[in-house]
Design a protein around this motif. Structure first.
Motif, PDB file in Angstrom:
ATOM      1  N   ALA A 238       0.859  -1.183   0.000  1.00 27.41           N
ATOM      2  CA  ALA A 238       0.000   0.000   0.000  1.00 27.41           C
ATOM      3  C   ALA A 238       0.891   1.226   0.000  1.00 27.41           C
ATOM      4  CB  ALA A 238      -0.917   0.005   1.216  1.00 27.41           C
ATOM      5  N   HIS A 239       0.615   2.154  -0.898  1.00 31.43           N
ATOM      6  CA  HIS A 239       1.373   3.401  -0.983  1.00 31.43           C
ATOM      7  C   HIS A 239       0.595   4.484  -0.239  1.00 31.43           C
ATOM      8  CE1 HIS A 239       3.010   6.885  -3.646  1.00 31.43           C
ATOM      9  NE2 HIS A 239       3.721   6.754  -2.541  1.00 31.43           N
ATOM     10  N   LEU A 240       1.197   4.994   0.821  1.00 32.13           N
ATOM     11  CA  LEU A 240       0.543   6.003   1.657  1.00 32.13           C
ATOM     12  C   LEU A 240       1.184   7.363   1.445  1.00 32.13           C
ATOM     13  CD1 LEU A 240      -1.619   4.646   3.541  1.00 32.13           C
ATOM     14  CD2 LEU A 240       0.332   3.132   3.162  1.00 32.13           C
ATOM     15  N   VAL A 241       0.385   8.352   1.163  1.00 31.72           N
ATOM     16  CA  VAL A 241       0.859   9.730   1.039  1.00 31.72           C
ATOM     17  C   VAL A 241       0.043  10.580   1.994  1.00 31.72           C
ATOM     18  CG1 VAL A 241       1.214  11.700  -0.477  1.00 31.72           C
ATOM     19  CG2 VAL A 241       1.483   9.388  -1.378  1.00 31.72           C
ATOM     20  N   GLY A 242       0.714  11.170   2.968  1.00 31.85           N
ATOM     21  CA  GLY A 242       0.013  11.982   3.948  1.00 31.85           C
ATOM     22  C   GLY A 242      -1.003  11.193   4.747  1.00 31.85           C
ATOM     23  N   GLY A 243      -0.747   9.902   4.963  1.00 38.47           N
ATOM     24  CA  GLY A 243      -1.654   9.088   5.762  1.00 38.47           C
ATOM     25  C   GLY A 243      -2.849   8.549   5.021  1.00 38.47           C
ATOM     26  N   SER A 244      -2.858   8.664   3.697  1.00 36.84           N
ATOM     27  CA  SER A 244      -3.965   8.131   2.901  1.00 36.84           C
ATOM     28  C   SER A 244      -3.421   7.236   1.799  1.00 36.84           C
ATOM     29  CB  SER A 244      -4.786   9.264   2.274  1.00 36.84           C
ATOM     30  OG  SER A 244      -5.407  10.049   3.277  1.00 36.84           O
ATOM     31  N   ALA A 245      -4.168   6.171   1.500  1.00 31.36           N
ATOM     32  CA  ALA A 245      -3.762   5.211   0.473  1.00 31.36           C
ATOM     33  C   ALA A 245      -4.702   5.294  -0.724  1.00 31.36           C
ATOM     34  CB  ALA A 245      -3.769   3.794   1.036  1.00 31.36           C
ATOM     35  N   THR A 246      -4.152   5.058  -1.899  1.00 27.53           N
ATOM     36  CA  THR A 246      -4.984   5.027  -3.096  1.00 27.53           C
ATOM     37  C   THR A 246      -5.305   3.594  -3.463  1.00 27.53           C
ATOM     38  OG1 THR A 246      -5.122   5.623  -5.449  1.00 27.53           O
ATOM     39  CG2 THR A 246      -2.947   5.057  -4.592  1.00 27.53           C
ATOM     40  N   ALA A 247      -6.523   3.374  -3.934  1.00 26.67           N
ATOM     41  CA  ALA A 247      -6.961   2.027  -4.310  1.00 26.67           C
ATOM     42  C   ALA A 247      -6.714   1.739  -5.785  1.00 26.67           C
ATOM     43  CB  ALA A 247      -8.448   1.855  -4.000  1.00 26.67           C
TER      44      ALA A 247
ATOM     45  N   ALA B 270      -7.493   2.695 -10.060  1.00 24.88           N
ATOM     46  CA  ALA B 270      -8.694   2.884 -10.884  1.00 24.88           C
ATOM     47  C   ALA B 270      -9.669   1.725 -10.757  1.00 24.88           C
ATOM     48  CB  ALA B 270      -8.294   3.055 -12.355  1.00 24.88           C
ATOM     49  N   HIS B 271      -9.158   0.522 -10.460  1.00 26.19           N
ATOM     50  CA  HIS B 271     -10.020  -0.663 -10.425  1.00 26.19           C
ATOM     51  C   HIS B 271      -9.925  -1.404  -9.098  1.00 26.19           C
ATOM     52  CE1 HIS B 271      -8.688   0.094 -14.634  1.00 26.19           C
ATOM     53  NE2 HIS B 271      -9.992   0.045 -14.833  1.00 26.19           N
ATOM     54  N   GLY B 272      -9.425  -0.729  -8.062  1.00 26.19           N
ATOM     55  CA  GLY B 272      -9.326  -1.356  -6.751  1.00 26.19           C
ATOM     56  C   GLY B 272      -8.187  -2.340  -6.607  1.00 26.19           C
ATOM     57  N   ALA B 273      -7.250  -2.345  -7.546  1.00 24.29           N
ATOM     58  CA  ALA B 273      -6.192  -3.355  -7.546  1.00 24.29           C
ATOM     59  C   ALA B 273      -4.804  -2.766  -7.331  1.00 24.29           C
ATOM     60  CB  ALA B 273      -6.221  -4.140  -8.859  1.00 24.29           C
ATOM     61  N   ALA B 274      -4.708  -1.531  -6.845  1.00 22.54           N
ATOM     62  CA  ALA B 274      -3.393  -0.934  -6.617  1.00 22.54           C
ATOM     63  C   ALA B 274      -2.642  -1.692  -5.528  1.00 22.54           C
ATOM     64  CB  ALA B 274      -3.552   0.534  -6.202  1.00 22.54           C
ATOM     65  N   GLY B 275      -1.322  -1.772  -5.674  1.00 23.52           N
ATOM     66  CA  GLY B 275      -0.483  -2.346  -4.636  1.00 23.52           C
ATOM     67  C   GLY B 275      -0.194  -3.826  -4.771  1.00 23.52           C
ATOM     68  N   GLU B 276      -0.531  -4.438  -5.883  1.00 25.87           N
ATOM     69  CA  GLU B 276      -0.272  -5.874  -6.041  1.00 25.87           C
ATOM     70  C   GLU B 276       1.199  -6.111  -6.374  1.00 25.87           C
ATOM     71  OE1 GLU B 276      -2.066  -8.297  -5.257  1.00 25.87           O
ATOM     72  OE2 GLU B 276      -4.030  -7.375  -4.997  1.00 25.87           O
ATOM     73  N   LEU B 277       2.057  -5.735  -5.450  1.00 20.07           N
ATOM     74  CA  LEU B 277       3.504  -5.854  -5.632  1.00 20.07           C
ATOM     75  C   LEU B 277       3.926  -7.301  -5.852  1.00 20.07           C
ATOM     76  CD1 LEU B 277       6.169  -4.159  -5.481  1.00 20.07           C
ATOM     77  CD2 LEU B 277       6.308  -4.852  -3.087  1.00 20.07           C
ATOM     78  N   GLY B 278       3.188  -8.231  -5.265  1.00 19.78           N
ATOM     79  CA  GLY B 278       3.537  -9.641  -5.395  1.00 19.78           C
ATOM     80  C   GLY B 278       3.461 -10.156  -6.812  1.00 19.78           C
ATOM     81  N   HIS B 279       2.840  -9.405  -7.701  1.00 18.26           N
ATOM     82  CA  HIS B 279       2.692  -9.873  -9.079  1.00 18.26           C
ATOM     83  C   HIS B 279       3.574  -9.098 -10.047  1.00 18.26           C
ATOM     84  CE1 HIS B 279      -0.282 -12.669  -7.771  1.00 18.26           C
ATOM     85  NE2 HIS B 279      -0.853 -11.702  -7.079  1.00 18.26           N
ATOM     86  N   ILE B 280       4.608  -8.448  -9.509  1.00 23.52           N
ATOM     87  CA  ILE B 280       5.686  -7.953 -10.358  1.00 23.52           C
ATOM     88  C   ILE B 280       6.485  -9.162 -10.844  1.00 23.52           C
ATOM     89  CG2 ILE B 280       7.912  -6.733 -10.325  1.00 23.52           C
ATOM     90  CD1 ILE B 280       6.695  -4.702  -8.488  1.00 23.52           C
ATOM     91  N   LEU B 281       6.816  -9.188 -12.120  1.00 21.10           N
ATOM     92  CA  LEU B 281       7.601 -10.286 -12.666  1.00 21.10           C
ATOM     93  C   LEU B 281       9.073 -10.085 -12.299  1.00 21.10           C
ATOM     94  CD1 LEU B 281       7.718 -12.817 -14.481  1.00 21.10           C
ATOM     95  CD2 LEU B 281       8.070 -11.292 -16.432  1.00 21.10           C
ATOM     96  N   VAL B 282       9.626 -10.991 -11.503  1.00 23.16           N
ATOM     97  CA  VAL B 282      11.025 -10.876 -11.088  1.00 23.16           C
ATOM     98  C   VAL B 282      11.891 -12.028 -11.575  1.00 23.16           C
ATOM     99  CG1 VAL B 282      10.556  -9.466  -9.044  1.00 23.16           C
ATOM    100  CG2 VAL B 282      10.540 -11.965  -8.851  1.00 23.16           C
ATOM    101  N   ARG B 283      11.283 -13.183 -11.874  1.00 24.32           N
ATOM    102  CA  ARG B 283      12.044 -14.351 -12.308  1.00 24.32           C
ATOM    103  C   ARG B 283      11.317 -15.013 -13.485  1.00 24.32           C
ATOM    104  NH1 ARG B 283      14.849 -11.905  -9.592  1.00 24.32           N
ATOM    105  NH2 ARG B 283      16.105 -12.524  -7.788  1.00 24.32           N
ATOM    106  N   PRO B 284      11.486 -14.468 -14.712  1.00 23.70           N
ATOM    107  CA  PRO B 284      10.825 -15.087 -15.863  1.00 23.70           C
ATOM    108  C   PRO B 284      11.158 -16.576 -15.940  1.00 23.70           C
ATOM    109  CG  PRO B 284      11.818 -12.994 -16.481  1.00 23.70           C
ATOM    110  CD  PRO B 284      12.282 -13.288 -15.083  1.00 23.70           C
ATOM    111  N   GLY B 285      10.125 -17.384 -16.120  1.00 21.93           N
ATOM    112  CA  GLY B 285      10.325 -18.817 -16.170  1.00 21.93           C
ATOM    113  C   GLY B 285      10.446 -19.469 -14.812  1.00 21.93           C
ATOM    114  N   GLY B 286      10.246 -18.700 -13.751  1.00 23.02           N
ATOM    115  CA  GLY B 286      10.370 -19.219 -12.401  1.00 23.02           C
ATOM    116  C   GLY B 286       9.127 -19.966 -11.955  1.00 23.02           C
ATOM    117  N   PRO B 287       8.976 -20.185 -10.648  1.00 24.42           N
ATOM    118  CA  PRO B 287       7.822 -20.935 -10.143  1.00 24.42           C
ATOM    119  C   PRO B 287       6.507 -20.274 -10.556  1.00 24.42           C
ATOM    120  CG  PRO B 287       9.453 -20.592  -8.413  1.00 24.42           C
ATOM    121  CD  PRO B 287       9.883 -19.749  -9.565  1.00 24.42           C
ATOM    122  N   ARG B 288       5.519 -21.102 -10.814  1.00 30.98           N
ATOM    123  CA  ARG B 288       4.222 -20.565 -11.235  1.00 30.98           C
ATOM    124  C   ARG B 288       3.498 -19.964 -10.040  1.00 30.98           C
ATOM    125  NH1 ARG B 288       1.481 -20.590 -15.736  1.00 30.98           N
ATOM    126  NH2 ARG B 288       3.033 -21.989 -16.655  1.00 30.98           N
ATOM    127  N   CYS B 289       2.988 -18.775 -10.236  1.00 29.85           N
ATOM    128  CA  CYS B 289       2.271 -18.057  -9.193  1.00 29.85           C
ATOM    129  C   CYS B 289       0.812 -18.499  -9.146  1.00 29.85           C
ATOM    130  CB  CYS B 289       2.362 -16.557  -9.471  1.00 29.85           C
ATOM    131  SG  CYS B 289       1.537 -15.505  -8.261  1.00 29.85           S
TER     132      CYS B 289
END
Length: 327
Positions: free
Chosen positions: A131-140, A142-161
Motif C-alpha cells: 500500500a502506498h501512503l501519502v500523507g496518511g492516505s492510500a490510493t486504491a 482505478a479498479h481497486g487493484a493498486a499495490g499488487e507488488l507480489g505480481h511484479i515479474l522478477v524471475r521469468p520462467g520461475g515458479p508458477r504463481c
C-alpha cells in the motif's frame, strides 16, 4: 478475523478473534462478519459507549467507492455488497477497504510510518501486497487493484504463481513460497545420491538409500520461520533458499522505489518476524540495486496482525468526514 472496538485516537478498548471459517463457503463468512459487527456494536452500547461507524477489511479486489468485495480467492467472495449489508445489520455508517491498504493506513498513522509523508507498506506473508501512503492516505487505483507488488515479474520462467503466471515475486519471496521451495528441495535431496541429514547438510548415505529427514507431518511444508532458523544454523540448502528469496524481494522493492520514491518502506507480515535475519541482507541487497533514486529506510511494522483491524476503524472514522487526529 481480528475485531475490535476502537476509539478515535486509535486506542483499542475491546478486542476479539473469531475463526473465519472459509471452508463453510462465502455466504457463511459474510454471515459471520455481520454477526460479529452487530455483536461489537451491542457490546459498545452495553458498556455505555456510542458506536459511530463500522469498518471492514477484506482481501482480494475491493471497490471501496461502491463498498463491494469484488473478488477474493481465499474467501470466495464475488461481488458481495458488504458495506450495504453491514450498514443494514448494524445501523451504522460503514466503510469497506482492502486488508493490506488498511494495514498500511494504520502503520502510517499509528505505527512504524508515523510522521513520514511518503510510506510504502509491504505485507509479506502467504502472499505479497503493498500500500502506498501519502500523507496518511492510500490510493486504491482505478479498479481497486493498486499495490499488487507480489505480481511484479522478477524471475521469468520461475515458479508458477497462484495468478497463473510464472516468476511473480509472490511465487519466489512470500513466506509460503520459501517454505514450499525448501521442502521440495530438501525432499529431492533426501532421495539423491549422498542424501541429506536433518540439518540439510550432505550426508554419507549410499546412492539408493534415502537419509531420514525430519519433515513436517502429513506432507506439509516447512514454515518460512523454520527455513530462516535453519539458514542461520548453517543449513546450506536453507541458506540458498533464503538468499534467493531475499534477492527477489530486493528486486521487487527496488522496482517499487523507482515507481513511488518513498521515504520509508514498512515491512510487515509473517516474514518480518525474522528480524535482522531478513532486514540486514535485504537492506544490503536493496542498496546494491539503487542507482540515482534515494534509498528508502527499511523498518519493521510495529502493529503486528492488528494493523488491518485498526486500519478498518480509521477508515470508518474517515468516512464520517470528521477531522482525524493524525498525532
Amino acid at each position: 478475523m481480528k475485531c475490535a472496538l476502537v476509539r478515535q485516537d486509535g486506542a483499542v478498548v475491546h478486542a476479539e478473534r473469531h475463526p473465519t471459517g472459509a471452508e463453510r463457503g462465502p455466504a457463511a463468512v459474510v454471515d459471520t462478519i455481520l454477526d460479529v459487527a452487530e455483536g461489537l456494536a451491542g457490546k459498545a452500547r452495553a458498556d455505555g459507549r456510542t458506536p459511530v461507524a463500522c469498518g471492514i477489511g477484506v482481501p482480494g479486489l475491493v471497490d471501496e467507492t461502491a463498498g463491494v468485495a469484488v473478488w477474493s480467492a481465499n474467501l470466495g467472495f464475488r461481488h458481495v455488497p458488504l458495506r450495504e449489508l453491514a450498514r443494514d445489520r448494524t445501523g451504522l455508517p460503514t466503510a469497506l477497504g482492502h486488508d493490506v491498504r488498511l494495514g498500511g493506513l494504520a502503520e502510517s498513522r499509528l505505527g512504524a510510518g508515523r510522521g513520514v509523508a511518503h510510506v510504502l507498506f509491504v505485507a509479506v506473508g502467504t502472499g505479497i501486497a503493498a500500500a502506498h501512503l501519502v500523507g496518511g492516505s492510500a490510493t486504491a487505483g482505478a479498479h481497486g487493484a493498486a499495490g499488487e507488488l507480489g505480481h511484479i515479474l522478477v524471475r521469468p520462467g520461475g515458479p508458477r504463481c497462484g495468478c497463473g503466471r510464472p516468476g511473480c515475486l509472490e511465487a519466489v519471496a512470500s513466506a509460503s513460497a520459501i517454505g514450499r521451495r525448501y521442502t521440495a528441495l530438501a525432499r529431492s535431496a533426501a532421495l539423491s545420491p549422498g542424501g541429506v541429514g536433518a540439518s540439510g547438510r550432505p550426508g554419507s548415505v549410499g546412492a539408493t538409500t534415502p537419509r531420514t529427514v525430519d519433515f513436517p507431518p502429513g506432507g506439509a511444508a516447512f514454515g518460512a520461520a523454520e527455513v530462516a532458523d535453519r539458514a542461520a544454523a548453517g543449513d546450506e540448502l536453507a541458506g540458498r533458499v533464503w538468499r534467493e528469496a531475499v534477492e527477489a524481494l530486493a528486486d521487487g522493492l527496488a522496482t517499487a522505489q523507482a515507481l513511488f520514491d518513498v521515504e520509508s518502506m514498512v515491512i510487515g507480515g509473517g516474514l518480518a518476524r525474522a528480524g535482522a535475519r531478513l532486514f540486514d541482507p535485504l537492506r544490503s541487497a536493496l542498496r546494491e540495486r539503487i542507482t540515482f533514486h534515494r534509498e528508502p529506510r527499511l523498518v519493521a511494522a510495529a502493529l503486528g496482525d492488528e494493523a488491518g483491524c485498526l486500519g478498518a476503524a480509521l477508515l470508518a472514522f474517515d468516512s464520517l468526514e470528521q477531522p482525524w487526529p493524525c498525532g
